[in-house]
Design a protein around this motif. Structure first.
Motif, PDB file in Angstrom:
ATOM      1  N   LEU A  45       9.512   8.084   6.118  1.00  0.00           N
ATOM      2  CA  LEU A  45       9.350   7.537   4.770  1.00  0.00           C
ATOM      3  C   LEU A  45      10.444   8.056   3.866  1.00  0.00           C
ATOM      4  CD1 LEU A  45       7.424   6.066   2.651  1.00  0.00           C
ATOM      5  CD2 LEU A  45       6.580   8.342   2.126  1.00  0.00           C
TER       6      LEU A  45
ATOM      7  N   ASN B 234      12.332   6.601  -0.129  1.00  0.00           N
ATOM      8  CA  ASN B 234      12.375   5.525  -1.106  1.00  0.00           C
ATOM      9  C   ASN B 234      13.397   4.474  -0.704  1.00  0.00           C
ATOM     10  OD1 ASN B 234      10.401   6.646  -2.718  1.00  0.00           O
ATOM     11  ND2 ASN B 234      11.882   7.830  -3.932  1.00  0.00           N
TER      12      ASN B 234
ATOM     13  N   LYS C  53      11.571   0.607   3.404  1.00  0.00           N
ATOM     14  CA  LYS C  53      11.043  -0.713   3.789  1.00  0.00           C
ATOM     15  C   LYS C  53      12.046  -1.811   3.479  1.00  0.00           C
ATOM     16  CE  LYS C  53       6.316  -1.701   4.350  1.00  0.00           C
ATOM     17  NZ  LYS C  53       5.059  -2.259   3.873  1.00  0.00           N
TER      18      LYS C  53
ATOM     19  N   LYS D  64      -2.271   8.262   8.476  1.00  0.00           N
ATOM     20  CA  LYS D  64      -1.288   7.249   8.825  1.00  0.00           C
ATOM     21  C   LYS D  64      -0.210   7.831   9.717  1.00  0.00           C
ATOM     22  CE  LYS D  64       2.101   6.458   5.621  1.00  0.00           C
ATOM     23  NZ  LYS D  64       3.166   7.449   5.657  1.00  0.00           N
TER      24      LYS D  64
ATOM     25  N   HIS E  57       3.877   6.992  10.358  1.00  0.00           N
ATOM     26  CA  HIS E  57       4.923   6.201   9.710  1.00  0.00           C
ATOM     27  C   HIS E  57       4.295   5.366   8.591  1.00  0.00           C
ATOM     28  CE1 HIS E  57       7.692   7.750  12.544  1.00  0.00           C
ATOM     29  NE2 HIS E  57       8.651   6.962  12.140  1.00  0.00           N
ATOM     30  N   ASP E  58       4.370   4.051   8.678  1.00  0.00           N
ATOM     31  CA  ASP E  58       3.762   3.308   7.582  1.00  0.00           C
ATOM     32  C   ASP E  58       2.561   2.489   8.047  1.00  0.00           C
ATOM     33  OD1 ASP E  58       5.287   1.630   9.026  1.00  0.00           O
ATOM     34  OD2 ASP E  58       6.543   0.931   7.368  1.00  0.00           O
TER      35      ASP E  58
ATOM     36  N   ASN F 103       3.008   9.871   0.336  1.00  0.00           N
ATOM     37  CA  ASN F 103       3.072   8.940   1.464  1.00  0.00           C
ATOM     38  C   ASN F 103       3.462   7.519   1.085  1.00  0.00           C
ATOM     39  OD1 ASN F 103       2.447  10.566   3.746  1.00  0.00           O
ATOM     40  ND2 ASN F 103       0.394  10.807   2.909  1.00  0.00           N
ATOM     41  N   VAL F 104       3.775   7.301  -0.190  1.00  0.00           N
ATOM     42  CA  VAL F 104       4.263   5.978  -0.582  1.00  0.00           C
ATOM     43  C   VAL F 104       5.557   6.143  -1.364  1.00  0.00           C
ATOM     44  CG1 VAL F 104       2.034   4.802  -0.614  1.00  0.00           C
ATOM     45  CG2 VAL F 104       2.824   5.985  -2.665  1.00  0.00           C
ATOM     46  N   GLU F 105       6.330   5.073  -1.439  1.00  0.00           N
ATOM     47  CA  GLU F 105       7.600   5.160  -2.148  1.00  0.00           C
ATOM     48  C   GLU F 105       7.338   5.383  -3.639  1.00  0.00           C
ATOM     49  OE1 GLU F 105      10.405   2.135  -0.911  1.00  0.00           O
ATOM     50  OE2 GLU F 105       9.910   2.440   1.197  1.00  0.00           O
TER      51      GLU F 105
ATOM     52  N   PHE G  73       6.403   2.638  -6.326  1.00  0.00           N
ATOM     53  CA  PHE G  73       5.030   2.182  -6.160  1.00  0.00           C
ATOM     54  C   PHE G  73       4.050   3.235  -6.689  1.00  0.00           C
ATOM     55  CE2 PHE G  73       1.101   1.848  -3.621  1.00  0.00           C
ATOM     56  CZ  PHE G  73       0.712   0.575  -4.000  1.00  0.00           C
TER      57      PHE G  73
ATOM     58  N   THR H 135      -1.184  -3.586   0.861  1.00  0.00           N
ATOM     59  CA  THR H 135      -0.539  -2.412   0.279  1.00  0.00           C
ATOM     60  C   THR H 135       0.775  -2.176   1.017  1.00  0.00           C
ATOM     61  OG1 THR H 135      -1.389  -0.755   1.812  1.00  0.00           O
ATOM     62  CG2 THR H 135      -2.871  -1.415   0.024  1.00  0.00           C
ATOM     63  N   PRO H 136       1.584  -1.244   0.532  1.00  0.00           N
ATOM     64  CA  PRO H 136       2.837  -0.960   1.254  1.00  0.00           C
ATOM     65  C   PRO H 136       2.582  -0.368   2.640  1.00  0.00           C
ATOM     66  CG  PRO H 136       2.897  -0.052  -0.967  1.00  0.00           C
ATOM     67  CD  PRO H 136       1.493  -0.482  -0.720  1.00  0.00           C
ATOM     68  N   ILE H 137       1.369   0.106   2.883  1.00  0.00           N
ATOM     69  CA  ILE H 137       1.065   0.712   4.177  1.00  0.00           C
ATOM     70  C   ILE H 137       0.445  -0.363   5.068  1.00  0.00           C
ATOM     71  CG2 ILE H 137      -0.179   2.592   5.333  1.00  0.00           C
ATOM     72  CD1 ILE H 137       1.771   3.599   3.210  1.00  0.00           C
ATOM     73  N   ASN H 138       1.065  -0.647   6.190  1.00  0.00           N
ATOM     74  CA  ASN H 138       0.482  -1.621   7.106  1.00  0.00           C
ATOM     75  C   ASN H 138      -0.905  -1.159   7.515  1.00  0.00           C
ATOM     76  OD1 ASN H 138       2.843  -3.156   7.115  1.00  0.00           O
ATOM     77  ND2 ASN H 138       3.724  -1.911   8.761  1.00  0.00           N
TER      78      ASN H 138
END
Lengths: 394, 520
Positions: free
Chosen positions: A280, A282, A285, B267, B269-270, B306-308, B311, B483-486
């Motif tokens: 991960l 920024n 994706k 989780k 990865h994503d 765990n998220v960008e 977001f 969500t951004p997480i699959n």
């Protein structure tokens, strides 16, 4: 309020008393609100000090942030595109960082001072973004910009000059390495880094030691023809050696107003800084999606016929405009007319030939030159001495 | 292999509805509820021995009839103690106003206002019908050019056109302004204006003059498209709705586990892979569907690390303020409200004499203070459902506007004072009620947050403001229940179309997950 875009130069660096003395032609520029010299006496002679002897550049206005805490490495790994875990202790890494859309916000350097102790140098003011990125991490972030004075000491005799000043065995320091020395009862930190593509160092001290550093450095370098240089000379050097600059070669992503004007790391030729294997970070994706879909633009270094710098030129393929120039300079050492361009994909492959539409004015008379140009396979100036360890004496 | 096809975090009505539809589609589903009973905000609690009350939501006025039918809720125990109650706006001089559907009684309402009311409601019905086409589908995104979204937009567009030129331009004018202005330009009776304005602000941290309150009025009015012309009361309290839903989905093969608090979403990865419970137990599933509010989901359960960042920043910026508290009174006898008979006391009673009274009550909230004279939405549920209290005794429940989440002085020092203040307000219309009180409870926004896991205590899981609805609910990057997480989805009130015991967020989310099929 972004001081970078304002005409006021309210701030002075810790070296200002010395810089002012040597700034013979009073050509001052604004760097993030700091009063900094565009040129001291002659741009070309300053440039040649960097390439032939030693040039000194005051980079104190550079934004410096200290990042510490148990999650410091994990935090930086999420923020920047490259793998920070691979930057060893007392090593420095160049990197960029992106927003969620995978568009470059800024570039800078990460200094690893300890397992979870880093210094980040950035072009942009970054406190706001650094704090947002810190959500969910156990890190503390402090702005060290005002607590550190820094000089870039660049050129073939830089190692010798600094050794002369008392930094023993400096020649064993590898590129992107850093080391501490005692200086005036304090620690001086030196890193083998720079923005000129030459043998060179950056020297970091407390603001209180700034003037002694300048004085001792110029004293030690007198026989090695040490000279200060300003941002114009730096600009030639960095273009010659292929370094892009935030705000010039790309629009910092979070400052962009018009959609589509930002660039991804791939579009700036910085693929090597992007580690998509990291779980991960920024922009990951979006960058994966861009890899699949293809980029919109390609960064190209162009070698242009003639000696008219191709500032702000259109790049033409036949009648069609396929790109624009973001930086351009006549590069004296390479004896080449170099430009950085953003070309629309799929243009820009190495060896491709185009025409630069250059406009220039002589005595109120505008002239257009259509100069053939060719895409180079990399920076034109890349001397061995830049990497050699031990650094060769001069 | 994973333990389940889907794990639903939170056994509130939206979580259960989503679970049920997924089970119907053949998925092996587990619902994890942190509280001891299913239902979430559809809850009943014995707050004083022998006295029970719907301790979060008070009324039912939006639940989708399709959900009642699809889950055969009536055969699983859902029954109404009273349906489509009238609203009685109390008047200190006993000149009460009774509002029932299109009709108005009392309070000396002029014949013009009678007609204005019918016209107003006809227009609101048209607007609500338009909202229905958007509410009963996933929210359309604007730039992706997906044909489903284009279809929703086209339906909305046609619906707009179908309103006719005048009503369409009036909607565009009204939707962003405030209920105060709309009431003033529509009605002469202040009592009527205030009664309707209360509907616009209840459950929100807004006052009648706040922009956006016409939209919140319409959101509540949306219930009319679901067959409600007034509020309804569920027999046994709203917990019976939770029970009925839980029973129904259990019969469909869903496993519902209570007292199971999820502490993190796991989780790689994503891709979301499972959850960890407070007990330390790990459960895996090929998808995780969270009916927790978005801030809880991403800040607490998944972790912003765990998220960008962009977001995470948008989630952190979701406004989740509440100004709404609940008060529950156990009464030794039926209170005597001046000028109201027992049949009237079975209805919904409101105390909001003028719009300025509501606005003044709201002023306090702006400074994180309690209203001096809060506006109230009162139910005496024991009249329609004697099972909630010992024979002859009663319960009074009220929604209180406004009380802050975190008053400067702290709730510990204010709780008793504010409780007494609210009872004092009721006392003005029901003299002697304080002597009947044998038990009392105040649930502040922070109590509701703690008990029901709603960030800020906001009962919509995020304020219903124009910048937080439709394609921006809850925030860019988490719309359309993805969500951004699959493998991580949202199905709670924080997602389109929002909260209010409606069930559509859960239903829409399930439909979207099922449509995605293997891609989900």
């Amino acid at each position: 309020m972004n001081t970078a875009n304002r005409a006021t130069m309210m701030l002075e660096t810790p070296f200002h008393s010395r810089v002012k003395e040597l700034c013979q032609i009073n050509d001052w520029g604004n760097w993030m609100g700091f009063t900094t010299p565009n040129a001291f006496f002659d741009v070309e002679l300053e440039y040649f000090a960097v390439r032939s002897t030693t040039g000194v550049f005051d980079l104190s206005p550079m934004n410096k942030y200290r990042i510490t805490g148990p999650d410091a490495e994990a935090y930086l790994n999420k923020m920047v595109t490259r793998n920070v875990s691979k930057i060893g202790l007392n090593r420095v890494g160049y990197t960029v960082w992106c927003n969620d859309a995978g568009q470059v916000m800024d570039d800078g350097t990460i200094f690893r001072l300890g397992p979870n102790d880093f210094r980040l140098c950035s072009y942009q003011r970054a406190t706001d973004w650094l704090l947002w990125c810190a959500m969910g991490f156990d890190v503390s972030i402090s702005d060290e910009t005002d607590h550190l004075a820094a000089l870039a000491v660049q050129g073939p005799t830089s190692c010798t000059t600094l050794t002369q000043m008392g930094l023993h065995d400096l020649n064993t320091l590898k590129p992107f390495g850093m080391r501490e020395y005692d200086f005036e009862g304090e620690k001086l930190m030196i890193s083998r880094t720079g923005f000129t593509g030459d043998l060179g160092y950056e020297v970091w001290v407390s603001p209180e030691r700034a003037e002694p550093l300048w004085d001792q450095l110029f004293e030690a370098g007198r026989d090695y023809l040490i000279k200060p240089f300003g941002s114009y000379a730096l600009d030639i050097a960095r273009i010659e050696t292929g370094f892009i600059q935030a705000g010039v070669d790309f629009v910092p992503a979070e400052e962009m107003v018009r959609p589509g004007r930002t660039r991804s790391p791939f579009e700036l030729g910085l693929d090597w800084l992007v580690d998509l294997e990291k779980p991960l970070f920024n922009g990951r994706k979006s960058l994966i999606a861009e890899k699949e879909k293809g980029s919109r633009y390609r960064f190209a270094i162009l070698n242009i016929d003639g000696n008219k710098p191709a500032d702000h030129s259109f790049i033409l393929k036949g009648d069609q405009q396929i790109g624009t120039v973001t930086s351009a300079a006549w590069c004296p050492t390479a004896k080449s007319n170099i430009a950085f361009a953003q070309l629309e994909m799929p243009e820009g492959g190495v060896g491709q030939e185009y025409v630069a539409e250059i406009y220039y004015q002589r005595e109120l008379h505008w002239t257009r030159v259509l100069a053939p140009c060719r895409v180079l396979d990399g920076p034109i100036f890349n001397p061995k001495r830049r990497r050699q360890t031990p650094a060769i004496p001069h | 292999m994973t333990d389940f096809d889907a794990i639903i975090i939170g056994g509130g009505h939206n979580g259960l509805v989503c679970a049920g539809y997924l089970a119907k589609a053949g998925k092996k589903v587990l619902v994890l509820e942190a509280r001891s009973v299913p239902g979430g905000c559809a809850a009943t609690n014995e707050f004083v021995p022998g006295f029970k009350v719907s301790n979060c939501a008070q009324w039912l006025y939006q639940l989708s009839p399709a959900i009642i039918k699809d889950f055969k809720l009536k055969s699983h125990g859902l029954s109404f103690a009273a349906e489509n109650l009238a609203t009685i706006a109390l008047d200190a001089s006993e000149n009460h106003l009774r509002i029932s559907g299109d009709s108005l009684e009392g309070a000396g309402i002029s014949s013009e206002d009678h007609e204005n009311f019918r016209v107003f409601r006809r227009k609101m019905r048209k607007y609500a019908k338009l909202m229905q086409s958007a509410y009963e589908a996933r929210p359309p995104k604007l730039v992706e050019h997906d044909w489903r979204d284009k279809f929703t937009m086209a339906k909305l567009g046609l619906g707009m056109k179908g309103l006719g030129k005048d009503d369409m331009s009036d909607l565009m004018r009204l939707i962003l302004i405030n209920i105060f202005d709309v009431m003033n330009e529509t009605f002469a009776s202040e009592q009527l204006r205030a009664a309707l304005a209360l509907d616009a602000v209840i459950g929100t941290p807004m006052g009648p003059r706040s922009p956006n309150t016409v939209f919140t009025y319409l959101h509540r009015f949306f219930g009319e498209t679901q067959g409600f012309t007034g509020v309804s009361q569920v027999a046994g309290g709203l917990g019976a709705l939770g029970d009925a839903l839980s029973q129904s989905v259990t019969a469909l093969g869903v496993e519902v586990r209570c007292n199971q608090s999820v502490t993190s979403i796991n989780k790689t990865h994503d891709k979301a892979t499972g959850v960890t419970l407070a007990s330390g137990e790990n459960l895996s599933a090929s998808m995780i569907v969270s009916s927790a509010d978005p801030v809880t989901t991403f800040r607490t359960l998944l972790g912003y690390s765990n998220v960008e960042t962009g977001f995470a920043r948008r989630i952190e910026h979701i406004r989740t303020k509440s100004g709404t508290a609940k008060i529950h009174l156990a009464l030794t006898a039926l209170p005597n409200f001046k000028g109201l008979d027992e049949a009237a006391l079975k209805q919904r009673l409101i105390i909001a004499p003028t719009m300025n009274d509501i606005e003044r009550a709201f002023n306090a909230l702006k400074y994180d203070e309690c209203s001096d004279h809060p506006a109230l939405d009162i139910s005496i549920p024991t009249l329609n459902d004697p099972s909630l209290a010992p024979p002859g005794q009663h319960v009074l429940s009220a929604i209180v506007q406004y009380a802050p989440h975190s008053p400067k002085a702290g709730w510990d020092s204010l709780r008793e004072t504010f409780l007494d203040r609210v009872i004092g307000e009721i006392e003005r219309y029901a003299p002697g009620i304080s002597d009947l009180v044998c038990g009392k409870e105040l649930l502040t926004p922070s109590d509701l947050e703690a008990d029901f896991g709603m960030t800020g205590g906001n009962w919509h899981h995020g304020e219903l403001t124009m910048d937080q609805v439709l394609m921006t609910r809850p925030a860019h990057g988490a719309t359309q229940y993805r969500t951004p997480i699959n493998g991580l989805y949202l199905c709670g009130a924080g997602s389109h179309p929002g909260g209010g015991l409606m069930g559509l967020a859960g239903k829409n989310a399930a439909q979207e997950i099922i449509r995605l099929g293997d891609a989900a």
